[in-house]
Design an enzyme around this catalytic site. Sequence first.
Site, PDB file in Angstrom:
ATOM      1  N   CYS A   8       0.858  -1.183   0.000  1.00 44.01           N
ATOM      2  CA  CYS A   8       0.000   0.000   0.000  1.00 44.01           C
ATOM      3  C   CYS A   8       0.901   1.242   0.000  1.00 44.01           C
ATOM      4  CB  CYS A   8      -0.899  -0.033   1.242  1.00 44.01           C
ATOM      5  SG  CYS A   8      -2.323   1.055   1.138  1.00 44.01           S
ATOM      6  N   CYS A  80      -3.951  -0.410  -3.299  1.00 47.90           N
ATOM      7  CA  CYS A  80      -4.337   0.941  -3.710  1.00 47.90           C
ATOM      8  C   CYS A  80      -3.632   1.262  -5.021  1.00 47.90           C
ATOM      9  CB  CYS A  80      -4.020   1.975  -2.632  1.00 47.90           C
ATOM     10  SG  CYS A  80      -2.272   2.293  -2.352  1.00 47.90           S
ATOM     11  N   CYS A  87       4.955   0.586  -7.379  1.00 46.26           N
ATOM     12  CA  CYS A  87       5.539  -0.688  -6.964  1.00 46.26           C
ATOM     13  C   CYS A  87       6.828  -0.944  -7.736  1.00 46.26           C
ATOM     14  CB  CYS A  87       4.549  -1.822  -7.220  1.00 46.26           C
ATOM     15  SG  CYS A  87       5.158  -3.434  -6.687  1.00 46.26           S
TER      16      CYS A  87
END
Length: 138
Positions: A8, A80, A87
């Site tokens: 997240c 999210c 990422c």
Amino acid sequence: MKKVLVLCTGNSCRSQIAEGYLQYFAGNKAKIFSAGVEVHGVNPRAVSIMKEDDIDISKHTSNHIDEYVDIDFDFIITVCDNAKERCPFFPSRSKQFHYNFPDPAKATGTPYQITEQFRIVRDMIKWYSENFVAENLI
């Protein structure tokens, strides 16, 4: 044993709740980790809302994704859109999943209304986690 990373933005609410439920539903079939692309600390409301469902995340820590770059995860779940976009690349065979849950930390209103938003998101994550475990870990 399968290894699952829940990612997240700040590793304070959604990923902490998901880590708690995924570990609960997976039992000893998986090791669950959670991290953020930033570190915001574990949200006290997330801790209290999980206690309502008899899951204790009070000892969880807020971790940065960089702490886990050397782990070969089987699954990476972003919870999210911001985390999905930010990422880092994991050079592994991990399967990636994504679900953009609302951020309960951004809830406004009375304390009761804010708590209700946390409950709604908690229940969404609980449902997702139970299904994820049933479809991927058992």
